[in-house]
Write a protein that holds these residues in place. Structure first.
Motif, PDB file in Angstrom:
ATOM      1  N   TYR A 176       0.824  -1.213   0.000  1.00  0.00           N
ATOM      2  CA  TYR A 176       0.000   0.000   0.000  1.00  0.00           C
ATOM      3  C   TYR A 176       0.856   1.260   0.000  1.00  0.00           C
ATOM      4  N   ALA A 177       1.953   1.236   0.723  1.00  0.00           N
ATOM      5  CA  ALA A 177       2.848   2.396   0.762  1.00  0.00           C
ATOM      6  C   ALA A 177       3.449   2.649  -0.619  1.00  0.00           C
ATOM      7  N   LEU A 178       3.860   1.584  -1.286  1.00  0.00           N
ATOM      8  CA  LEU A 178       4.428   1.714  -2.630  1.00  0.00           C
ATOM      9  C   LEU A 178       3.388   2.269  -3.598  1.00  0.00           C
ATOM     10  N   ILE A 179       2.200   1.698  -3.587  1.00  0.00           N
ATOM     11  CA  ILE A 179       1.153   2.151  -4.500  1.00  0.00           C
ATOM     12  C   ILE A 179       0.779   3.607  -4.215  1.00  0.00           C
ATOM     13  N   ASN A 180       0.641   3.973  -2.950  1.00  0.00           N
ATOM     14  CA  ASN A 180       0.301   5.358  -2.610  1.00  0.00           C
ATOM     15  C   ASN A 180       1.399   6.330  -3.012  1.00  0.00           C
ATOM     16  N   SER A 181       2.644   5.896  -3.009  1.00  0.00           N
ATOM     17  CA  SER A 181       3.731   6.786  -3.422  1.00  0.00           C
ATOM     18  C   SER A 181       3.673   7.072  -4.922  1.00  0.00           C
ATOM     19  N   LEU A 182       2.919   6.290  -5.665  1.00  0.00           N
ATOM     20  CA  LEU A 182       2.779   6.464  -7.116  1.00  0.00           C
ATOM     21  C   LEU A 182       1.438   7.103  -7.490  1.00  0.00           C
ATOM     22  N   ARG A 183       0.797   7.750  -6.540  1.00  0.00           N
ATOM     23  CA  ARG A 183      -0.536   8.330  -6.739  1.00  0.00           C
ATOM     24  C   ARG A 183      -0.572   9.329  -7.902  1.00  0.00           C
ATOM     25  N   GLU A 184       0.420  10.180  -8.011  1.00  0.00           N
ATOM     26  CA  GLU A 184       0.408  11.228  -9.039  1.00  0.00           C
ATOM     27  C   GLU A 184       0.383  10.667 -10.470  1.00  0.00           C
ATOM     28  N   PRO A 185       1.289   9.737 -10.841  1.00  0.00           N
ATOM     29  CA  PRO A 185       1.216   9.209 -12.205  1.00  0.00           C
ATOM     30  C   PRO A 185      -0.030   8.355 -12.453  1.00  0.00           C
ATOM     31  N   ILE A 186      -0.540   7.693 -11.424  1.00  0.00           N
ATOM     32  CA  ILE A 186      -1.770   6.905 -11.606  1.00  0.00           C
ATOM     33  C   ILE A 186      -2.946   7.840 -11.851  1.00  0.00           C
ATOM     34  N   ASP A 187      -3.034   8.936 -11.085  1.00  0.00           N
ATOM     35  CA  ASP A 187      -4.091   9.928 -11.311  1.00  0.00           C
ATOM     36  C   ASP A 187      -4.014  10.490 -12.728  1.00  0.00           C
ATOM     37  N   LYS A 188      -2.800  10.760 -13.185  1.00  0.00           N
ATOM     38  CA  LYS A 188      -2.595  11.294 -14.531  1.00  0.00           C
ATOM     39  C   LYS A 188      -3.091  10.308 -15.590  1.00  0.00           C
ATOM     40  N   ALA A 189      -2.771   9.032 -15.407  1.00  0.00           N
ATOM     41  CA  ALA A 189      -3.205   8.004 -16.360  1.00  0.00           C
ATOM     42  C   ALA A 189      -4.726   7.889 -16.387  1.00  0.00           C
ATOM     43  N   ILE A 190      -5.358   7.893 -15.236  1.00  0.00           N
ATOM     44  CA  ILE A 190      -6.817   7.795 -15.182  1.00  0.00           C
ATOM     45  C   ILE A 190      -7.457   9.001 -15.867  1.00  0.00           C
ATOM     46  N   PHE A 191      -6.904  10.184 -15.642  1.00  0.00           N
ATOM     47  CA  PHE A 191      -7.419  11.370 -16.320  1.00  0.00           C
ATOM     48  C   PHE A 191      -7.312  11.207 -17.834  1.00  0.00           C
ATOM     49  N   GLU A 192      -6.149  10.747 -18.319  1.00  0.00           N
ATOM     50  CA  GLU A 192      -5.941  10.577 -19.760  1.00  0.00           C
ATOM     51  C   GLU A 192      -6.874   9.511 -20.343  1.00  0.00           C
ATOM     52  N   ILE A 193      -7.080   8.434 -19.627  1.00  0.00           N
ATOM     53  CA  ILE A 193      -7.912   7.345 -20.132  1.00  0.00           C
ATOM     54  C   ILE A 193      -9.364   7.780 -20.286  1.00  0.00           C
ATOM     55  N   ILE A 218      -1.852   0.162 -15.777  1.00  0.00           N
ATOM     56  CA  ILE A 218      -1.022   1.362 -15.754  1.00  0.00           C
ATOM     57  C   ILE A 218       0.405   0.940 -15.418  1.00  0.00           C
ATOM     58  N   VAL A 219       1.348   1.406 -16.221  1.00  0.00           N
ATOM     59  CA  VAL A 219       2.754   1.099 -16.020  1.00  0.00           C
ATOM     60  C   VAL A 219       3.458   2.387 -15.595  1.00  0.00           C
ATOM     61  N   VAL A 220       4.110   2.331 -14.436  1.00  0.00           N
ATOM     62  CA  VAL A 220       4.820   3.500 -13.900  1.00  0.00           C
ATOM     63  C   VAL A 220       6.209   3.068 -13.445  1.00  0.00           C
ATOM     64  N   SER A 221       7.110   4.031 -13.416  1.00  0.00           N
ATOM     65  CA  SER A 221       8.435   3.749 -12.858  1.00  0.00           C
ATOM     66  C   SER A 221       8.377   4.013 -11.362  1.00  0.00           C
ATOM     67  N   ALA A 222       9.272   3.399 -10.629  1.00  0.00           N
ATOM     68  CA  ALA A 222       9.278   3.551  -9.176  1.00  0.00           C
ATOM     69  C   ALA A 222       9.591   4.980  -8.756  1.00  0.00           C
ATOM     70  N   ASP A 223      10.181   5.773  -9.648  1.00  0.00           N
ATOM     71  CA  ASP A 223      10.458   7.165  -9.308  1.00  0.00           C
ATOM     72  C   ASP A 223       9.316   8.102  -9.689  1.00  0.00           C
ATOM     73  N   GLY A 224       8.161   7.546 -10.075  1.00  0.00           N
ATOM     74  CA  GLY A 224       6.957   8.352 -10.263  1.00  0.00           C
ATOM     75  C   GLY A 224       6.686   8.834 -11.671  1.00  0.00           C
ATOM     76  N   GLU A 225       7.229   8.178 -12.667  1.00  0.00           N
ATOM     77  CA  GLU A 225       6.997   8.586 -14.054  1.00  0.00           C
ATOM     78  C   GLU A 225       5.971   7.647 -14.696  1.00  0.00           C
ATOM     79  N   LEU A 226       4.978   8.220 -15.359  1.00  0.00           N
ATOM     80  CA  LEU A 226       3.987   7.429 -16.085  1.00  0.00           C
ATOM     81  C   LEU A 226       4.635   6.929 -17.368  1.00  0.00           C
ATOM     82  N   ILE A 227       4.632   5.617 -17.573  1.00  0.00           N
ATOM     83  CA  ILE A 227       5.270   5.027 -18.745  1.00  0.00           C
ATOM     84  C   ILE A 227       4.236   4.664 -19.802  1.00  0.00           C
TER      85      ILE A 227
END
Length: 133
Positions: free
Chosen positions: A39-56, A110-119
């Motif tokens: 959960y901590a890992l997934i929450n740390s990636l909130r920004e790129p996941i939000d971006k992907a959902i917006f784009e989709i 959704i594919v993201v890098s661990a440093d928070g980049e939407l791939i």
């Protein structure tokens, strides 16, 4: 003999003060450590996941406003290690955006890098929208 007694006494004193160090991770969460880390890992990636959902869903006219997602309903499908141990990581997640009281609207990869980049992202499925009076 006095030297031997002094050395043995000194050795016993030093050995008795050698306290072994046992470390244990303190988990102050309501879940097991593995789940908490997930959960901590997934929450740390909130920004790129939000971006992907917006784009989709930005061109989906039927999509409800304010789609959200939760980490507990997100699956980690794959963690790809790119450059060896300690290098970059790429995570493939299955996210289920919802609206209102957790009414699922879709499923996305959704594919993201661990440093928070939407791939990359891919829309899998859209569920029919439920309308309320």
């Amino acid at each position: 003999m006095k030297k031997l007694t002094a050395i043995l006494t000194l050795t016993m004193i030093l050995v008795s003060y050698d306290t072994p160090a046992f470390s244990q991770t303190i988990n102050e969460a309501d879940t097991e450590l593995c789940e908490t880390l997930k959960y901590a890992l997934i929450n740390s990636l909130r920004e790129p996941i939000d971006k992907a959902i917006f784009e989709i869903y930005k061109d989906d006219e039927d999509a409800p406003e304010g789609l959200r997602w939760d980490s507990y309903d997100t699956e980690i499908l794959k963690i790809k290690q790119l450059y060896g141990v300690g290098g970059a990581y790429e995570l493939t997640l299955k996210v289920k955006p919802f609206y209102r009281a957790h009414i699922t609207y879709g499923e996305d990869i959704i594919v993201v890098s661990a440093d928070g980049e939407l791939i990359d992202y891919e829309h899998l499925k859209t569920y029919p929208r439920v309308y309320f009076n």
